[in-house]
Design a protein around this motif. Structure first.
Motif, short mmCIF file in Angstrom:
data_model
loop_
_atom_site.label_atom_id
_atom_site.label_comp_id
_atom_site.label_asym_id
_atom_site.label_seq_id
_atom_site.Cartn_x
_atom_site.Cartn_y
_atom_site.Cartn_z
N ALA A 87 9.12 -25.37 -39.47
CA ALA A 87 9.08 -23.99 -39.67
C ALA A 87 9.27 -23.76 -41.42
N LEU A 88 10.30 -24.68 -41.84
CA LEU A 88 10.48 -24.67 -43.31
C LEU A 88 9.24 -24.74 -44.15
N ASP A 89 8.79 -25.45 -43.91
CA ASP A 89 7.31 -25.59 -44.47
C ASP A 89 6.53 -24.39 -44.50
N GLU B 243 3.76 -19.44 -46.32
CA GLU B 243 3.45 -17.83 -46.07
C GLU B 243 4.07 -17.26 -47.05
N ALA B 244 5.33 -17.40 -47.87
CA ALA B 244 5.81 -16.50 -48.76
C ALA B 244 5.15 -16.87 -50.04
N ALA B 245 4.47 -17.96 -50.31
CA ALA B 245 3.94 -18.38 -51.34
C ALA B 245 2.28 -17.93 -51.51
N GLY B 246 1.78 -17.27 -50.47
CA GLY B 246 0.31 -16.77 -50.59
C GLY B 246 -0.60 -17.59 -49.68
N ALA B 247 -0.01 -18.31 -48.84
CA ALA B 247 -1.09 -19.22 -47.90
C ALA B 247 -1.71 -18.39 -46.87
N ASP B 248 -2.92 -18.31 -46.43
CA ASP B 248 -3.35 -17.38 -45.43
C ASP B 248 -3.41 -18.11 -44.01
N ARG B 249 -3.12 -19.59 -43.88
CA ARG B 249 -3.08 -20.10 -42.65
C ARG B 249 -2.32 -21.60 -42.76
N ILE B 250 -1.67 -21.75 -41.65
CA ILE B 250 -1.09 -23.00 -41.59
C ILE B 250 -1.90 -24.21 -40.77
N GLY C 201 7.95 -28.01 -29.25
CA GLY C 201 9.13 -27.30 -29.88
C GLY C 201 8.92 -26.94 -31.23
N THR C 202 8.26 -27.89 -31.97
CA THR C 202 7.98 -27.46 -33.71
C THR C 202 6.85 -26.47 -33.39
N ARG D 122 5.50 -20.85 -34.91
CA ARG D 122 4.99 -19.83 -34.49
C ARG D 122 5.95 -18.62 -34.51
N ALA D 123 7.25 -18.77 -34.37
CA ALA D 123 8.33 -17.68 -34.48
C ALA D 123 8.48 -17.34 -35.97
N ALA D 124 8.43 -18.19 -36.68
CA ALA D 124 8.67 -18.26 -38.19
C ALA D 124 7.89 -17.56 -39.01
#
Length: 232
Positions: free
Chosen positions: A14-16, A21-28, A44-45, A50-52
């Motif tokens: 979730a940290l990654d 997301e904050a830096a502009g990624a559109d998808r993980i 769990g990961t 998903r929640a983050a």
């Protein structure tokens, strides 16, 4: 998103994902164990990621870093993993398997595609190990949900695969070439001008988002630099 190029970033947790997301990624693309070239994360990961974040999360479906799926027991285990992830709410995936001759493992791919029916998914860089890329695309063209190929154009990476990538994007819309091409694998910022000029509009980064290596988290500054290069 209009003409905005898609930027997908590999996350391990979730940290990654939050940093990307904050830096502009559109998808993980969510994976575990990059020492094995990225395998399926735990439920769990996935749940924590998903929640983050609000952006889409594509979850890797493979139990080893090999291009083959393994034996029948391995495939059964992978099906159970896919079922568990679906139950946990995963709705986008990444997968791709070849047989021992370098052809697409249609039995495994079709079985997993049926398990994740209704979900969109990426065929990952296994295409770069295929004996015949064009034949692979034609064989997979009718499998539901496939909307992206992650490829460097060559097993050796984008520098060597650039002519193949430009050739394939020029064929988009033809049979076997309806899915979007997302460039990844040894991708560097200096590749972007030629790729963008050639019509490619989706990009995938892993180590490029981690200048301090895989033991360190995604660096927001690195992802911002890619976002700025794509938007500029």
């Amino acid at each position: 998103m209009g003409n905005r190029a898609l930027l997908e970033v590999i996350a391990l947790d979730a940290l990654d994902a939050v940093a990307a997301e904050a830096a502009g990624a559109d998808r993980i693309e969510l994976v575990a164990d990059m020492a094995s070239d990225g395998i399926t994360p735990t439920r769990g990961t996935f749940a924590s990621v998903r929640a983050a974040v609000d952006i889409p999360v594509r979850v890797m479906l493979r139990l080893s870093g090999l291009l083959t799926a393994g034996d029948a027991r391995d495939v059964d285990a992978l099906v159970r993993v896919a079922q568990g992830l679906r139950t946990a709410g995963a709705d986008e995936f990444v997968m791709g398997f070849l047989d021992t001759r370098g052809n697409p493992d249609l039995v495994t791919i079709e079985r997993l595609a049926a398990e994740i029916e209704g979900c969109r998914w990426t065929f990952h860089r296994a295409i770069d190990g295929a004996v015949d890329r064009d034949a692979l695309r034609r064989h997979l063209a009718e499998i539901p949900g496939l909307d992206t190929y992650l490829t460097a154009g060559s097993p050796a990476g984008v520098s060597e695969g650039l002519p193949v990538l430009l050739s394939e994007v020029a064929r988009q819309g033809r049979p076997g070439y309806q899915a979007r091409i997302m460039v990844g694998g040894g991708l560097r910022l200096e590749h972007l001008p030629a790729l963008r000029a050639g019509g490619l509009d989706a990009f995938h980064i892993g180590s490029a988002a981690r200048p301090d290596g895989w033991a360190a988290p995604v660096a927001r500054s690195a992802v911002r630099a890619w976002r700025a290069a794509l938007d500029g």
